[in-house]
Write a protein that holds these residues in place. Structure first.
Motif, PDB file in Angstrom:
ATOM      1  N   GLY A  86       0.636  -1.242  -0.097  1.00 23.50           N
ATOM      2  CA  GLY A  86       0.050   0.083  -0.111  1.00 23.50           C
ATOM      3  C   GLY A  86       0.758   1.316   0.105  1.00 23.50           C
ATOM      4  N   GLY A  87       1.949   1.250   0.080  1.00 20.89           N
ATOM      5  CA  GLY A  87       3.147   2.387  -0.225  1.00 20.89           C
ATOM      6  C   GLY A  87       3.296   2.745   1.416  1.00 20.89           C
ATOM      7  N   PHE A  88       2.993   1.928   2.296  1.00 15.22           N
ATOM      8  CA  PHE A  88       3.444   2.351   3.710  1.00 15.22           C
ATOM      9  C   PHE A  88       4.908   1.702   4.133  1.00 15.22           C
ATOM     10  N   THR A  89       5.525   2.745   4.624  1.00 11.40           N
ATOM     11  CA  THR A  89       7.016   2.255   5.052  1.00 11.40           C
ATOM     12  C   THR A  89       7.098   2.229   6.615  1.00 11.40           C
ATOM     13  N   THR A  90       6.172   3.089   7.189  1.00  7.36           N
ATOM     14  CA  THR A  90       6.388   3.083   8.913  1.00  7.36           C
ATOM     15  C   THR A  90       4.757   2.825   9.387  1.00  7.36           C
ATOM     16  N   ALA A 380       7.794   5.852  -1.758  1.00  6.08           N
ATOM     17  CA  ALA A 380       6.539   4.976  -2.469  1.00  6.08           C
ATOM     18  C   ALA A 380       6.375   5.923  -3.561  1.00  6.08           C
ATOM     19  N   LEU A 381       6.250   4.812  -4.614  1.00  7.50           N
ATOM     20  CA  LEU A 381       5.921   5.573  -5.913  1.00  7.50           C
ATOM     21  C   LEU A 381       4.301   5.022  -6.552  1.00  7.50           C
ATOM     22  N   PHE A 382       3.619   5.789  -6.895  1.00 10.79           N
ATOM     23  CA  PHE A 382       2.094   5.573  -7.259  1.00 10.79           C
ATOM     24  C   PHE A 382       1.773   5.957  -8.626  1.00 10.79           C
ATOM     25  N   ASP A 383       0.983   5.135  -9.180  1.00  9.92           N
ATOM     26  CA  ASP A 383       0.678   5.255 -10.775  1.00  9.92           C
ATOM     27  C   ASP A 383      -0.775   6.050 -10.478  1.00  9.92           C
ATOM     28  N   LEU A 384      -0.804   7.454 -10.845  1.00 11.69           N
ATOM     29  CA  LEU A 384      -1.824   8.245 -10.826  1.00 11.69           C
ATOM     30  C   LEU A 384      -2.687   8.016 -12.161  1.00 11.69           C
ATOM     31  N   GLU A 385      -2.241   7.505 -13.232  1.00 10.97           N
ATOM     32  CA  GLU A 385      -2.930   7.640 -14.507  1.00 10.97           C
ATOM     33  C   GLU A 385      -3.904   6.715 -14.664  1.00 10.97           C
ATOM     34  N   HIS A 386      -3.565   5.378 -14.413  1.00 10.35           N
ATOM     35  CA  HIS A 386      -4.222   4.096 -14.893  1.00 10.35           C
ATOM     36  C   HIS A 386      -5.211   3.628 -13.745  1.00 10.35           C
ATOM     37  N   PRO A 387      -6.457   3.290 -14.090  1.00  6.69           N
ATOM     38  CA  PRO A 387      -7.147   2.616 -13.118  1.00  6.69           C
ATOM     39  C   PRO A 387      -6.838   1.147 -12.940  1.00  6.69           C
ATOM     40  N   PHE A 388      -7.369   0.725 -11.800  1.00  6.56           N
ATOM     41  CA  PHE A 388      -7.197  -0.756 -11.402  1.00  6.56           C
ATOM     42  C   PHE A 388      -8.355  -1.149 -10.659  1.00  6.56           C
ATOM     43  N   GLU A 389      -8.616  -2.360 -10.488  1.00  6.42           N
ATOM     44  CA  GLU A 389      -9.613  -2.893  -9.628  1.00  6.42           C
ATOM     45  C   GLU A 389      -9.173  -3.433  -8.345  1.00  6.42           C
ATOM     46  N   TYR A 415       5.997   0.962  -6.529  1.00  3.31           N
ATOM     47  CA  TYR A 415       7.473   0.530  -5.816  1.00  3.31           C
ATOM     48  C   TYR A 415       7.207   1.247  -4.423  1.00  3.31           C
ATOM     49  N   THR A 416       7.780   0.349  -3.441  1.00  7.00           N
ATOM     50  CA  THR A 416       8.070   0.970  -2.150  1.00  7.00           C
ATOM     51  C   THR A 416       9.410   0.468  -1.676  1.00  7.00           C
ATOM     52  N   PHE A 417      10.082   1.567  -1.198  1.00  9.71           N
ATOM     53  CA  PHE A 417      11.506   1.395  -0.705  1.00  9.71           C
ATOM     54  C   PHE A 417      11.473   1.615   0.800  1.00  9.71           C
ATOM     55  N   VAL A 418      12.375   0.762   1.455  1.00 10.37           N
ATOM     56  CA  VAL A 418      12.605   1.339   2.999  1.00 10.37           C
ATOM     57  C   VAL A 418      13.840   1.225   3.177  1.00 10.37           C
ATOM     58  N   SER A 419      14.595   2.051   3.644  1.00  9.52           N
ATOM     59  CA  SER A 419      15.885   2.354   3.863  1.00  9.52           C
ATOM     60  C   SER A 419      16.661   2.026   2.637  1.00  9.52           C
ATOM     61  N   GLY A 420      16.060   2.180   1.453  1.00 13.28           N
ATOM     62  CA  GLY A 420      16.829   2.098   0.279  1.00 13.28           C
ATOM     63  C   GLY A 420      16.493   0.738  -0.398  1.00 13.28           C
ATOM     64  N   LYS A 421      16.179  -0.044   0.114  1.00  8.58           N
ATOM     65  CA  LYS A 421      15.831  -1.531  -0.161  1.00  8.58           C
ATOM     66  C   LYS A 421      14.299  -1.474  -0.760  1.00  8.58           C
ATOM     67  N   LEU A 422      14.155  -1.941  -1.943  1.00  8.02           N
ATOM     68  CA  LEU A 422      12.897  -2.423  -2.433  1.00  8.02           C
ATOM     69  C   LEU A 422      12.266  -3.533  -1.957  1.00  8.02           C
ATOM     70  N   VAL A 423      11.192  -3.041  -1.350  1.00 11.36           N
ATOM     71  CA  VAL A 423      10.264  -4.055  -0.521  1.00 11.36           C
ATOM     72  C   VAL A 423       8.698  -4.313  -1.131  1.00 11.36           C
ATOM     73  N   TRP A 424       8.794  -3.651  -2.204  1.00  8.65           N
ATOM     74  CA  TRP A 424       7.550  -4.100  -3.117  1.00  8.65           C
ATOM     75  C   TRP A 424       7.658  -3.431  -4.393  1.00  8.65           C
ATOM     76  N   ALA A 425       7.111  -4.219  -5.517  1.00  8.85           N
ATOM     77  CA  ALA A 425       7.255  -3.879  -6.638  1.00  8.85           C
ATOM     78  C   ALA A 425       5.859  -4.545  -7.603  1.00  8.85           C
ATOM     79  N   LYS A 426       5.391  -3.333  -8.238  1.00  5.62           N
ATOM     80  CA  LYS A 426       4.376  -4.008  -9.076  1.00  5.62           C
ATOM     81  C   LYS A 426       4.814  -4.932 -10.315  1.00  5.62           C
ATOM     82  N   ARG A 427       4.526  -5.967 -10.434  1.00  3.40           N
ATOM     83  CA  ARG A 427       5.284  -6.954 -11.380  1.00  3.40           C
ATOM     84  C   ARG A 427       4.679  -6.566 -12.924  1.00  3.40           C
ATOM     85  N   GLY A 428       5.414  -6.699 -13.944  1.00  3.53           N
ATOM     86  CA  GLY A 428       4.892  -6.110 -15.150  1.00  3.53           C
ATOM     87  C   GLY A 428       5.269  -4.787 -15.463  1.00  3.53           C
ATOM     88  N   LYS A 429       5.680  -3.839 -14.667  1.00  2.72           N
ATOM     89  CA  LYS A 429       5.952  -2.582 -14.913  1.00  2.72           C
ATOM     90  C   LYS A 429       7.297  -2.284 -14.884  1.00  2.72           C
TER      91      LYS A 429
END
Length: 429
Positions: A86-90, A380-389, A415-429
């Motif tokens: 969800g983009g939360f790091t703390t 955190a990085l968010f896609d504001l342009e494309h809808p999803f369900e 994408y979500t990063f915690v202390s520079g480590k990638l902890v979430w990535a939306k696959r296919g992007k």
């Protein structure tokens, strides 16, 4: 590992999206600005953000991770993964566990699981009283030394004014916040949804607004007397907003939070005896919902928190009368707020980001919630342009108990990063 994020956007002070690249190294934001790659920065990995918005990692001061004791609902591993998605790091985890972490030894056992399994920064609350339900206070000083950052009996209200008064005095002495789930149980009368025309229509027992607001009023007097920092969980009624506003004007050190579901839904949205809509506090009337929106806009309400409360599908398949309270929220909060309020011009994007990053961090004195150079690379990085369900099958959480399943929204976490480590990535992007 040095990571360069290119083709990304940030929000400036004028609420405008502008290009900005980021270099993450040694757990910190080492550099940011336009065209870093052209300036010759050194990196090991490059991520093309494809126009995504970069924000500070979101901060959620109210989650339930259920471990130990209720791991069929959630664990620290799955709950923190849901937060990352969800983009939360703390996030700040509530102590209604089994056993309740009401001694330094029990607290340290929970902390060991967090240290082992947490993929985001997880701060653990300590309870106010022994086993949550008693009138015997915990040892505040020992629990602070064990790592507690605040005290709460979330899940139940402290029923006795004298106990709350003594707790506030103990917390104030240590410079620690008291975080309150406000619920006068003598006013519950077996309710399972908001007391109003809809509860009468459905033939379900209602929960009075005064159940919440009367205990807030009591606590605000005690907070003024003791000088403690008093934080109110999941405010849901217009009366609560009014008395908190008055207390702030009077100089009481009070802060509060509101949840996305209380901002978006009212009791009129409950279609029938469906426990997916059962939460505590319940969905209130439309006038309450509007008062919450007004409270955010005028500064009475300080921040947005999810009250992420996972339960199994079997538990939620029961009647509202017998099913447990709560819905999940970590994986949907930002997208719901963006879709329902930013895209409809009720809130600005800057307001929503502030309420979900800087404001909760500031309230509890956390170092999170910033994109400054030299800060921890929590973002955190968010896609504001494309809808999803919203699809429960995609959740990282063990549970998918939310009324928002199937809704098309914007603001998917890429994408979500915690202390520079990638902890979430939306696959296919």
């Amino acid at each position: 590992m040095a990571i360069l994020i290119t083709n990304s956007l940030v929000l400036n002070e004028r609420n405008q999206l502008i290009p900005c690249e980021f270099l993450l190294k040694d757990g910190k934001i080492q550099a940011k600005g336009a065209a870093l790659e052209e300036q010759g920065v050194k990196f090991d990995q490059k991520i093309d953000a494809q126009g995504a918005l970069v924000t500070p990692g979101l901060v959620d001061v109210h989650v339930h991770f259920r471990e130990p004791g209720f791991t069929h609902k959630e664990t620290i591993a799955t709950g923190s993964a849901a937060a990352a998605r969800g983009g939360f790091t703390t996030v700040c985890a509530m102590p209604n566990l089994d056993p309740v972490p009401d001694t330094a030894e029990k607290f340290e056992q929970v902390q060991k699981i967090i240290d082992r399994d947490g993929v985001v920064n997880v701060l653990q609350y300590a309870p106010i009283t022994q086993n949550l339900r008693s009138d015997e206070l915990v040892d505040f000083e020992k629990l602070k030394k064990a790592g507690a950052f605040a005290f709460t009996n979330d899940g139940v209200g402290v029923q006795t004014a004298g106990v709350m008064y003594q707790a506030m005095k103990a917390a104030a002495k240590l410079g620690m916040p008291i975080v309150a789930h406000t619920e006068d149980e003598s006013l519950l009368f077996g309710g399972c949804m908001h007391h109003g025309e809809k509860s009468k229509e459905l033939g379900l027992p209602g929960i009075l607004s005064a159940t919440e607001s009367s205990q807030i009023a009591r606590d605000l007097i005690l907070a003024e007397e003791t000088g403690v920092h008093y934080h109110v969980c999941h405010v849901s009624t217009k009366e609560s907003v009014r008395i908190i506003r008055d207390a702030k004007r009077a100089g009481v050190k009070v802060t509060c939070e509101v949840c996305p579901h209380h901002l978006i839904l009212s009791d009129n949205d409950i279609p029938g005896d469906d426990a997916i809509y059962k939460m505590n506090p319940p969905l209130r009337g439309e006038d309450d919902r509007q008062a919450l929106i007004e409270g955010l806009l005028d500064g009475t309400i300080d921040c947005i928190a999810t009250d992420h409360a996972p339960h199994s599908r079997e538990e939620k398949a029961q009647s509202m009368v017998s099913a447990p309270f709560g819905i999940v929220g970590s994986e949907t909060a930002f997208s719901l707020m963006y879709t329902h309020f930013v895209k409809t011009n009720i809130f600005t994007l800057k307001q929503v980001i502030d309420w979900m990053t800087d404001r909760p961090a500031h309230i509890f004195g956390l170092t999170s919630g910033t994109l400054d150079i030299g800060a921890a690379a929590d973002l955190a990085l968010f896609d504001l342009e494309h809808p999803f369900e919203i699809n429960g099958e995609d959740f990282a959480s063990k549970s998918d108990n939310t009324p928002f399943l199937g809704e098309k929204v914007y603001g998917e976490t890429m994408y979500t990063f915690v202390s520079g480590k990638l902890v979430w990535a939306k696959r296919g992007k």
